[in-house]
Design a protein around this motif. Structure first.
Motif, PDB file in Angstrom:
ATOM      1  N   UNK A   7       0.826  -1.206   0.000  1.00  0.00           N
ATOM      2  CA  UNK A   7       0.000   0.000   0.000  1.00  0.00           C
ATOM      3  C   UNK A   7       0.856   1.250   0.000  1.00  0.00           C
ATOM      4  N   UNK A   8       1.876   1.220   0.868  1.00  0.00           N
ATOM      5  CA  UNK A   8       2.741   2.393   0.988  1.00  0.00           C
ATOM      6  C   UNK A   8       3.490   2.675  -0.313  1.00  0.00           C
ATOM      7  N   UNK A   9       3.860   1.596  -1.022  1.00  0.00           N
ATOM      8  CA  UNK A   9       4.708   1.772  -2.203  1.00  0.00           C
ATOM      9  C   UNK A   9       4.024   2.635  -3.264  1.00  0.00           C
ATOM     10  N   UNK A  10       2.691   2.619  -3.311  1.00  0.00           N
ATOM     11  CA  UNK A  10       2.005   3.430  -4.327  1.00  0.00           C
ATOM     12  C   UNK A  10       1.102   4.490  -3.686  1.00  0.00           C
ATOM     13  N   UNK A  11       1.309   4.741  -2.387  1.00  0.00           N
ATOM     14  CA  UNK A  11       0.366   5.585  -1.642  1.00  0.00           C
ATOM     15  C   UNK A  11       0.108   6.941  -2.279  1.00  0.00           C
ATOM     16  N   UNK A  12       1.123   7.516  -2.928  1.00  0.00           N
ATOM     17  CA  UNK A  12       0.925   8.866  -3.461  1.00  0.00           C
ATOM     18  C   UNK A  12       0.390   8.855  -4.893  1.00  0.00           C
ATOM     19  N   UNK A  13       0.212   7.668  -5.462  1.00  0.00           N
ATOM     20  CA  UNK A  13      -0.332   7.561  -6.814  1.00  0.00           C
ATOM     21  C   UNK A  13      -1.768   7.076  -6.774  1.00  0.00           C
ATOM     22  N   UNK A  14      -1.967   5.975  -6.056  1.00  0.00           N
ATOM     23  CA  UNK A  14      -3.280   5.362  -6.060  1.00  0.00           C
ATOM     24  C   UNK A  14      -3.471   4.648  -4.732  1.00  0.00           C
ATOM     25  N   UNK A  15      -4.720   4.455  -4.348  1.00  0.00           N
ATOM     26  CA  UNK A  15      -4.969   3.837  -3.068  1.00  0.00           C
ATOM     27  C   UNK A  15      -5.449   2.406  -3.259  1.00  0.00           C
ATOM     28  N   UNK A  16      -4.850   1.482  -2.524  1.00  0.00           N
ATOM     29  CA  UNK A  16      -5.241   0.077  -2.619  1.00  0.00           C
ATOM     30  C   UNK A  16      -6.129  -0.252  -1.432  1.00  0.00           C
ATOM     31  N   UNK A  17      -7.427  -0.433  -1.664  1.00  0.00           N
ATOM     32  CA  UNK A  17      -8.301  -0.728  -0.530  1.00  0.00           C
ATOM     33  C   UNK A  17      -9.089  -2.015  -0.744  1.00  0.00           C
ATOM     34  N   UNK A  18      -8.645  -2.838  -1.676  1.00  0.00           N
ATOM     35  CA  UNK A  18      -9.344  -4.104  -1.913  1.00  0.00           C
ATOM     36  C   UNK A  18     -10.195  -4.053  -3.165  1.00  0.00           C
ATOM     37  N   UNK A  19     -10.842  -2.904  -3.424  1.00  0.00           N
ATOM     38  CA  UNK A  19     -11.560  -2.777  -4.680  1.00  0.00           C
ATOM     39  C   UNK A  19     -10.517  -2.711  -5.787  1.00  0.00           C
ATOM     40  N   UNK A  20     -10.567  -3.639  -6.726  1.00  0.00           N
ATOM     41  CA  UNK A  20      -9.464  -3.779  -7.672  1.00  0.00           C
ATOM     42  C   UNK A  20      -9.906  -4.493  -8.936  1.00  0.00           C
ATOM     43  N   UNK A  21      -9.053  -4.443  -9.974  1.00  0.00           N
ATOM     44  CA  UNK A  21      -9.392  -5.173 -11.190  1.00  0.00           C
ATOM     45  C   UNK A  21      -9.416  -6.667 -10.907  1.00  0.00           C
ATOM     46  N   UNK A  22      -8.603  -7.127  -9.949  1.00  0.00           N
ATOM     47  CA  UNK A  22      -8.599  -8.548  -9.602  1.00  0.00           C
ATOM     48  C   UNK A  22      -9.999  -9.001  -9.189  1.00  0.00           C
ATOM     49  N   UNK A  23     -10.598  -8.280  -8.228  1.00  0.00           N
ATOM     50  CA  UNK A  23     -11.934  -8.657  -7.752  1.00  0.00           C
ATOM     51  C   UNK A  23     -12.970  -8.466  -8.864  1.00  0.00           C
ATOM     52  N   UNK A  24     -12.830  -7.372  -9.628  1.00  0.00           N
ATOM     53  CA  UNK A  24     -13.775  -7.116 -10.714  1.00  0.00           C
ATOM     54  C   UNK A  24     -13.785  -8.255 -11.712  1.00  0.00           C
ATOM     55  N   UNK A  25     -12.598  -8.659 -12.146  1.00  0.00           N
ATOM     56  CA  UNK A  25     -12.502  -9.740 -13.132  1.00  0.00           C
ATOM     57  C   UNK A  25     -13.007 -11.048 -12.523  1.00  0.00           C
ATOM     58  N   UNK A  26     -12.628 -11.306 -11.297  1.00  0.00           N
ATOM     59  CA  UNK A  26     -13.025 -12.547 -10.629  1.00  0.00           C
ATOM     60  C   UNK A  26     -14.551 -12.692 -10.594  1.00  0.00           C
ATOM     61  N   UNK A  27     -15.226 -11.638 -10.159  1.00  0.00           N
ATOM     62  CA  UNK A  27     -16.684 -11.738 -10.052  1.00  0.00           C
ATOM     63  C   UNK A  27     -17.339 -11.727 -11.430  1.00  0.00           C
ATOM     64  N   UNK A  28     -16.743 -10.984 -12.357  1.00  0.00           N
ATOM     65  CA  UNK A  28     -17.284 -10.983 -13.720  1.00  0.00           C
ATOM     66  C   UNK A  28     -17.191 -12.390 -14.320  1.00  0.00           C
ATOM     67  N   UNK A  29     -16.094 -13.094 -14.043  1.00  0.00           N
ATOM     68  CA  UNK A  29     -15.947 -14.468 -14.541  1.00  0.00           C
ATOM     69  C   UNK A  29     -17.058 -15.348 -13.969  1.00  0.00           C
ATOM     70  N   UNK A  30     -17.295 -15.217 -12.664  1.00  0.00           N
ATOM     71  CA  UNK A  30     -18.364 -16.003 -12.044  1.00  0.00           C
ATOM     72  C   UNK A  30     -19.715 -15.658 -12.679  1.00  0.00           C
ATOM     73  N   UNK A  31     -19.866 -14.385 -13.057  1.00  0.00           N
ATOM     74  CA  UNK A  31     -21.144 -13.941 -13.616  1.00  0.00           C
ATOM     75  C   UNK A  31     -21.384 -14.453 -15.020  1.00  0.00           C
ATOM     76  N   UNK A  32     -20.335 -14.451 -15.853  1.00  0.00           N
ATOM     77  CA  UNK A  32     -20.589 -14.789 -17.262  1.00  0.00           C
ATOM     78  C   UNK A  32     -20.342 -16.255 -17.577  1.00  0.00           C
ATOM     79  N   UNK A  33     -19.632 -16.975 -16.693  1.00  0.00           N
ATOM     80  CA  UNK A  33     -19.399 -18.391 -16.952  1.00  0.00           C
ATOM     81  C   UNK A  33     -20.689 -19.208 -17.140  1.00  0.00           C
ATOM     82  N   UNK A  34     -21.681 -19.049 -16.266  1.00  0.00           N
ATOM     83  CA  UNK A  34     -22.884 -19.867 -16.437  1.00  0.00           C
ATOM     84  C   UNK A  34     -23.529 -19.719 -17.817  1.00  0.00           C
ATOM     85  N   UNK A  35     -23.549 -18.497 -18.352  1.00  0.00           N
ATOM     86  CA  UNK A  35     -24.138 -18.295 -19.671  1.00  0.00           C
ATOM     87  C   UNK A  35     -23.344 -19.082 -20.705  1.00  0.00           C
TER      88      UNK A  35
END
Lengths: 338, 271
Positions: free
Chosen positions: A169-197
């Motif tokens: 977190x500290x390494x990028x603190x002055x550029x961007x904030x890492x609070x868990x909301x991330x592309x990792x979680x976005x992609x992960x849940x999107x995969x769960x969402x579109x896989x069944x279709x």
């Protein structure tokens, strides 16, 4: 045609049936063309509405520079005089976020859903199949906001607690904030969402491959897995493309869920950050529109949102076309166009 | 077959009827509003309630948004009946207009209970939200260590606009801060994130530690009395004194119990 003859009362002469057929044909034709006109009208309307934003920025609209959120803020706070409206926008972080999240999600779900479908059709015991199939079809119908809720209440805090260290977190603190909301979680849940279709479509396609083809392969001495891979999978390539197109369309348009779990910052995640890259937030176009819906009646701001919508519309049209072309090129040695 | 045809006809009739309804209502008095995007949600709720009441039946509303200055300039030129403003009158405003206060909006600074910061002054708020201070170690009174997580609102939100003007001006909010689309989402984020800090309307502070601002607690009473600094008033601006239907509506907004209840849902009511 079949539906029409079903509605005709038994005993009607063949002339009556002809006329009913023709009438239904006309109705359906009118309905279909009405939908076409509606779609064309929509595209033109959205493009016209978004035009001032494109016109003012030119090609730089698609470029980068400055913070896109600060630019949106400035557009929103435009002065009252129409001559002084602010339009300055560099939409790259949003476009990049959209492409990144959609692309990654569709790639992973294609691989996963093809493997899962092969398991369901060929390898799963009957009992397991009887449970899995209805569950998959149910999952395909779950509204996205529910996935969003689970994401923000369960997955995001988990990622924040276990995957993001204080030093990261500290390494990028002055550029961007890492609070868990991330592309990792976005992609992960999107995969769960579109896989069944995708699984639902691919399973149906695998079932429709003639048994003889697979049996022929088996007769030549290959094992089940190899027969699947070399015969069935090749035969259903058009169906896989169709499923991927449908999944991409859903991923492109996904707004609420991604706005909740992917961070909702107009930030372009930087691959040079190494592993941190996956934990950085991004915000796709659709989420940007939903998040800023409050300001739609501020004229220049609304026009900017329409410009985003136009990009989404055009990319989905392009997507259907690309899918159609891919299916055509595959259809020579397969089950035909699907 | 004929049944199919009839159902299509019914559908068409229904569509035509839907389109025709607004046209029918044109015999009513129309109150037009334009201006602040922060006031607009409240004004919309109030208008929706008002048209259902006995005296409101004769009135029709048209609400446009565009920032307080748009509302004030529109009303002074007579383009609209009421201009919505979320800022106080200024010397540079055009003459001959009246600011009618209808409600207030208080913005509280909230942190996670495990961090529990009790009080802020203006420079601290500005340093934290502009990204000047990125570690809780540098904040007096913080029980947490480590990097600060900022939760702010999307550019189009009224709360964001108010926070910018009241707390931040002239500094800018850190561009890497996580943007949330609603008060509730900011509240939820601060509740779960020990390193989180955010700002919300008064009604959304449950489950968090509310910090004093310039030594004054963020409470309904302090907001009403005007002691709390993070408050702004919502105004309906009229040309001269309010007249006719607009006057009746403003009176209803300020005094009717249902109207006050609507205002209290997210804002500080007039009474």
């Amino acid at each position: 045609m079949e539906a029409a003859s079903l509605t005709t009362a038994p005993g009607t002469g063949s002339r009556g049936r002809d006329r009913t057929d023709r009438r239904v044909e006309l109705w359906l034709g009118a309905l279909a063309s009405a939908i076409l006109v509606l779609i064309a009208g929509m595209v033109i309307f959205v493009l016209l509405k978004g035009m001032p934003s494109f016109a003012h920025n030119g090609l730089a609209w698609f470029g980068w520079g400055g913070s896109v959120d600060e630019q949106l803020m400035a557009i929103f706070n435009s002065p009252a005089d129409p001559d002084e409206y602010v339009y300055e926008l560099r939409a790259w972080p949003l476009l990049y976020g959209t492409a990144l999240i959609t692309g990654a999600a569709v790639l992973f779900s294609t691989i996963f859903s093809v493997l899962a479908s092969i398991f369901i059709v060929e390898f799963a015991p009957r009992r397991v199949r009887q449970v899995i199939e209805p569950v998959v079809r149910l999952l395909a119908a779950v509204p996205s906001v529910i996935y969003g809720l689970i994401g923000i209440l369960v997955v995001v805090p988990w990622v924040a607690r276990h995957l993001i260290s204080e030093s990261r977190k500290e390494s990028v603190a002055y550029v961007i904030q890492l609070d868990g909301t991330s592309i990792l979680v976005g992609v992960f849940i999107l995969v769960i969402m579109i896989c069944p279709i995708m699984i639902a479509i691919v399973v149906d396609a695998l079932r429709s491959v003639p048994d003889k083809w697979v049996q022929g392969a088996a007769a030549l001495g290959v094992n089940r897995w190899r027969a699947m891979r070399t015969v069935s999978l090749r035969a259903i390539r058009p169906a896989i493309v169709a499923a991927a197109v449908l999944a991409t369309a859903r991923a492109l348009g996904e707004a609420i869920m991604l706005s909740m779990v992917a961070g909702s910052v107009g930030f372009a995640p930087n691959p040079l950050d190494g592993l941190t890259f996956f934990l950085e937030p991004a915000r796709p176009l659709a989420s940007t529109i939903v998040d800023n819906a409050e300001g739609l009646s501020v004229e220049p701001f609304g026009q900017t949102m329409y410009a985003f919508a136009a990009i989404l519309l055009i990319s989905s049209a392009f997507l259907s076309f690309a899918g159609w072309a891919a299916r055509r090129s595959f259809s020579r040695y397969t089950l035909g166009d699907r | 077959m004929s049944r199919f045809k009839f159902s299509v006809l019914w559908l068409l009739a229904a569509v035509v009827a839907l389109v025709a309804i607004p046209a029918q209502a044109s015999a009513k008095t129309t109150i037009t509003l334009s201006g602040s995007t922060s006031v607009a949600p409240l004004a919309t709720l109030l208008a929706q309630k008002y048209v259902k009441t006995k005296q409101g039946k004769k009135v029709k509303f048209k609400i446009l948004q565009g920032g307080s200055d748009v509302g004030i300039s529109d009303v002074s030129r007579g383009r609209v009946t009421i201009g919505m403003s979320s800022r106080d009158p200024k010397d540079s405003d055009p003459g001959g207009i009246t600011f009618n206060r209808i409600a207030k909006d208080a913005i509280c600074l909230i942190t996670n209970k495990a961090n529990g910061i009790k009080s802020f002054d203006q420079s601290l708020v500005q340093n934290i939200f502009s990204g000047g201070i990125r570690s809780w170690g540098q904040v007096p009174g913080a029980k947490q260590q480590g990097t600060i997580d900022l939760f702010v609102r999307t550019p189009a939100s009224g709360t964001q606009d108010a926070f910018d003007k009241i707390f931040m001006s002239p500094k800018k909010i850190f561009s890497g801060a996580s943007q949330k689309a609603s008060n509730g989402l900011v509240q939820q984020a601060v509740q779960r994130d020990k390193a989180g800090i955010g700002y919300v309307s008064l009604a959304f502070t449950k489950g968090t530690t509310v910090g004093n601002y310039k030594g004054v607690p963020c409470t309904l009473r302090n907001a009403k009395s005007g002691q709390y600094g993070g408050v702004r008033a919502f105004y309906f601006v009229t040309r001269g004194k309010a007249k006719g239907a607009a006057k009746k509506w403003i009176k209803w907004v300020r005094n009717n119990r249902a109207a006050l209840r609507i205002a209290a849902s997210e804002w500080v009511p007039f009474k």
